[in-house]
Design an enzyme around this catalytic site. Sequence first.
Site, PDB file in Angstrom:
ATOM      1  N   GLU A  61       0.827  -1.210   0.000  1.00 32.73           N
ATOM      2  CA  GLU A  61       0.000   0.000   0.000  1.00 32.73           C
ATOM      3  C   GLU A  61       0.859   1.256   0.000  1.00 32.73           C
ATOM      4  O   GLU A  61       0.561   2.243  -0.681  1.00 32.73           O
ATOM      5  CB  GLU A  61      -0.921  -0.001   1.226  1.00 32.73           C
ATOM      6  CG  GLU A  61      -1.916   1.154   1.281  1.00 32.73           C
ATOM      7  CD  GLU A  61      -1.429   2.383   2.028  1.00 32.73           C
ATOM      8  OE1 GLU A  61      -2.154   3.403   2.057  1.00 32.73           O
ATOM      9  OE2 GLU A  61      -0.302   2.358   2.581  1.00 32.73           O
ATOM     10  N   GLU A  62       1.936   1.229   0.783  1.00 28.39           N
ATOM     11  CA  GLU A  62       2.715   2.440   0.995  1.00 28.39           C
ATOM     12  C   GLU A  62       3.369   2.967  -0.270  1.00 28.39           C
ATOM     13  O   GLU A  62       3.669   4.153  -0.362  1.00 28.39           O
ATOM     14  CB  GLU A  62       3.779   2.197   2.072  1.00 28.39           C
ATOM     15  CG  GLU A  62       3.230   1.948   3.474  1.00 28.39           C
ATOM     16  CD  GLU A  62       2.647   3.199   4.129  1.00 28.39           C
ATOM     17  OE1 GLU A  62       2.579   4.244   3.463  1.00 28.39           O
ATOM     18  OE2 GLU A  62       2.258   3.115   5.310  1.00 28.39           O
TER      19      GLU A  62
END
Length: 449
Positions: free
Chosen positions: A288-289
């Site tokens: 996600e990051e």
Amino acid sequence: MIVPQDVSDRLLAECLNRPQAYKELQWLCDNVGGRTSGAESGNRAEEWGHRLFSTWGLQDVRYEEVPVTVWQRGSLEADVLEPASWRLTAVAHGNAPSCVDLTAEIVDVGHGEKADFERLIDAVKGKVALCDEGVAPGHRALHRTEKLKFAVEASAAGLMILSSASGGLPRTGVCYYGEAPIPGMGISQEDGERLLRLIRGGAKPKIRVSMRNSNSMGLGRTVLADIPGAELPDEVVLAGAHLDSWDISQGATDNGLGTAIVLEMAHALASLGRRPRRTLRFALWTAEEVGLCGSHAYVRYHADELDKLCGVLNFDMTGDPYGFWTPGRRSCHPMLSALADQLGGLGMKSDFEHKAGLHSDHQPFMLAGVPVVGLLAKLHGEGGHYYHSVGDTFEKISLPALCRAAAVAAHTMWAIADAPERPFARLSPEEIEKMIDDDDLRDALSAEQ
């Protein structure tokens, strides 16, 4: 009563009186720490999640592989050369260039909004732009990817963002989707304020930056697990949280907390001994990051199944819950209102928000029109202060808040999954476009291209 009393009693008992995920989160934070998808730390975390889902009796526990760019932090030296000489407390932003050797003047660009760069277009070219994390009053909050995009368009040589958290806590975070064309760094609030005082006093600080990072291709793995529906197994309610985190800390609040909420929900719902009408699916998203890679991939891989998704719940730094968030849906659904009443003892109120936002794993689903139901929540204590910094460690996690969030979320998931009729319709393409315009998301989305 939206959730039957016997189901509610068991969920409350499991989430509040017999929580399991908190101690497992402690193990993750202390034994794995920061988790980079596609690297060894990410692999260990994915195996941890897979083991817990399997141990707790969920079905079809599986990995969904996702090709990811594996950005890994190397060395960084950022030295102010004049008018005084000192080394900045700084961290590279994710996806910063692999090799940087740069000496340039520092220019104050205020909040780093588009108007700031346009106003200073002649002064910024070839310089390192310095901005804070905020925006002007009444303006939409900007992601660092947007600020870096404005810096690139203004021909800046680099971008530094001073932290809004005091205490020598520079913040990292992705600055570009792919290897960035210019270096981005987070610097401490104290260093940033010193530089601003010098600039406002007429000085022209100069900085030398030496940065080394690495990029490679790898495979991240989203961990998926199901509780099959009793009557409509092809219809699915999905709850997810991203498992990866930045490397510089234990990744406790962001997003070990959200991961623990999803695991606690899964444990409690699997313990019921009965199933709702629709399938409950749980996801621990990869990468996600660095660009919502796991959730984007899920939407691509399962494009022909999205009409069967009855709701998506996402947990990212989720604190103590008090209301519901349904982006793109301007009216309050009576089921959620009644559920808030039922859960008043956990702090839920008839508070509802509908403005759409980006930059977490709900985004790909929301932009595909899939119903998103989130929790409005307050992150008490120090968790938010240490966001994306070295201080995001396990002791910042509130066990009572985690338990309440898991209990409310498990009730919400059951309510959607067991409703006689699907509570929410999928948004049409026209409704999605209207949401993007109404909530001023178009510029933010353009920064992701």
